[in-house]
Design a protein around this motif. Sequence first.
Motif, PDB file in Angstrom:
ATOM      1  N   UNK A  32      60.340 -16.792  -1.766  1.00 36.60           N
ATOM      2  CA  UNK A  32      61.456 -17.498  -1.166  1.00 36.60           C
ATOM      3  C   UNK A  32      61.477 -18.364   0.134  1.00 36.60           C
ATOM      4  N   UNK A  33      60.638 -18.027   0.947  1.00 40.27           N
ATOM      5  CA  UNK A  33      60.234 -18.689   2.192  1.00 40.27           C
ATOM      6  C   UNK A  33      59.481 -19.959   1.853  1.00 40.27           C
ATOM      7  N   UNK A  34      58.525 -19.939   0.910  1.00 46.23           N
ATOM      8  CA  UNK A  34      57.840 -21.343   0.375  1.00 46.23           C
ATOM      9  C   UNK A  34      58.844 -22.218  -0.186  1.00 46.23           C
ATOM     10  N   UNK A  35      59.748 -21.711  -0.978  1.00 47.24           N
ATOM     11  CA  UNK A  35      60.782 -22.433  -1.842  1.00 47.24           C
ATOM     12  C   UNK A  35      61.821 -22.891  -1.092  1.00 47.24           C
ATOM     13  N   UNK A  38      60.463 -25.984   0.887  1.00 49.36           N
ATOM     14  CA  UNK A  38      60.092 -27.167  -0.111  1.00 49.36           C
ATOM     15  C   UNK A  38      61.389 -27.905  -0.299  1.00 49.36           C
ATOM     16  N   UNK A  39      62.535 -26.961  -0.532  1.00 51.67           N
ATOM     17  CA  UNK A  39      63.937 -27.492  -0.572  1.00 51.67           C
ATOM     18  C   UNK A  39      64.177 -28.365   0.618  1.00 51.67           C
ATOM     19  N   UNK A  40      63.867 -27.732   1.508  1.00 51.40           N
ATOM     20  CA  UNK A  40      64.363 -28.609   3.152  1.00 51.40           C
ATOM     21  C   UNK A  40      63.758 -29.873   3.066  1.00 51.40           C
ATOM     22  N   UNK A  41      62.348 -30.041   2.673  1.00 50.96           N
ATOM     23  CA  UNK A  41      61.686 -31.041   2.859  1.00 50.96           C
ATOM     24  C   UNK A  41      62.141 -32.234   1.751  1.00 50.96           C
ATOM     25  N   UNK A  42      62.455 -31.622   0.521  1.00 55.79           N
ATOM     26  CA  UNK A  42      62.950 -32.537  -0.589  1.00 55.79           C
ATOM     27  C   UNK A  42      64.207 -33.032  -0.160  1.00 55.79           C
ATOM     28  N   UNK A  43      65.217 -32.597   0.593  1.00 56.18           N
ATOM     29  CA  UNK A  43      66.744 -33.045   0.763  1.00 56.18           C
ATOM     30  C   UNK A  43      66.180 -33.888   2.049  1.00 56.18           C
ATOM     31  N   UNK A  44      65.304 -33.653   3.120  1.00 54.07           N
ATOM     32  CA  UNK A  44      65.056 -34.428   4.182  1.00 54.07           C
ATOM     33  C   UNK A  44      64.670 -35.895   3.683  1.00 54.07           C
ATOM     34  N   UNK A  45      63.929 -35.708   2.728  1.00 50.72           N
ATOM     35  CA  UNK A  45      63.301 -37.191   2.419  1.00 50.72           C
ATOM     36  C   UNK A  45      63.787 -37.864   1.164  1.00 50.72           C
ATOM     37  N   UNK A  46      64.918 -37.387   0.640  1.00 54.25           N
ATOM     38  CA  UNK A  46      65.942 -38.004  -0.243  1.00 54.25           C
ATOM     39  C   UNK A  46      66.388 -39.337   0.313  1.00 54.25           C
ATOM     40  N   UNK A  47      66.210 -40.194  -0.171  1.00 54.46           N
ATOM     41  CA  UNK A  47      66.456 -41.366   0.359  1.00 54.46           C
ATOM     42  C   UNK A  47      68.053 -41.866   0.250  1.00 54.46           C
ATOM     43  N   UNK A  48      68.728 -41.024  -0.663  1.00 56.56           N
ATOM     44  CA  UNK A  48      70.056 -41.422  -0.825  1.00 56.56           C
ATOM     45  C   UNK A  48      70.410 -41.997  -2.142  1.00 56.56           C
ATOM     46  N   UNK A  49      71.813 -42.019  -2.117  1.00 47.79           N
ATOM     47  CA  UNK A  49      72.412 -42.795  -3.325  1.00 47.79           C
ATOM     48  C   UNK A  49      72.689 -44.169  -3.328  1.00 47.79           C
ATOM     49  N   UNK A  50      72.560 -45.102  -4.385  1.00 44.16           N
ATOM     50  CA  UNK A  50      72.878 -46.384  -4.065  1.00 44.16           C
ATOM     51  C   UNK A  50      74.401 -46.812  -3.960  1.00 44.16           C
ATOM     52  N   UNK A  51      74.817 -45.830  -4.694  1.00 41.07           N
ATOM     53  CA  UNK A  51      76.399 -46.045  -4.682  1.00 41.07           C
ATOM     54  C   UNK A  51      76.918 -44.693  -4.029  1.00 41.07           C
ATOM     55  N   UNK A  52      77.936 -44.780  -3.102  1.00 41.14           N
ATOM     56  CA  UNK A  52      78.483 -43.473  -2.611  1.00 41.14           C
ATOM     57  C   UNK A  52      79.256 -42.818  -3.620  1.00 41.14           C
ATOM     58  N   UNK A  53      80.211 -43.846  -4.190  1.00 40.61           N
ATOM     59  CA  UNK A  53      81.149 -43.214  -5.240  1.00 40.61           C
ATOM     60  C   UNK A  53      81.018 -43.867  -6.282  1.00 40.61           C
TER      61      UNK A  53
END
Length: 170
Positions: A32-35, A38-53
Amino acid sequence: MDTDLAASGRPPRPLTGRRVAVYLGAFFALVIGVNGIMMKLAVDTLPGTVVDSAYRASLAYNGEIAAAQAQAARAWRVAAHVERGADSRASVRIEARDGADLPVSGLVVSARLARPTDRRDDRPVRLAERDIGIYRGEAADVPPGQWDLVIEAERGGDRVYLSRNRVVLP
């Protein structure tokens, strides 16, 4: 003679239910700690969306088609040149001409150097009309690589020109 008893001088501990529960708890806590990391790193490096809505973008779609048709009817020729210096500054030169090959003046032109993969790295370019129909500006701290040069021109608060062009800066 038993080797475990001879090496340590005491008999081995028996495997009890409590010991198995501690091992299982430690194993699942580690997983659970490793997951979580990994989730925190994945969300922090997510570039975001091209269109907000996507819903709002779909509502504006017909307006974008009409704006593109009006832009094509104007038959403007817009030439852009981007050059990156040794100091990591990028200079942008944009020349706008109308269908009669006359310079287009009086526009509010903005540009953006956009990374194709991560919009957090986008660099705005401040442009000013330096000569009739010629707009120049600079962006600071532009690393080498592929960029999209996004040019928007407005007149009277209405967007009259939009283009997106891929450039490679050395």
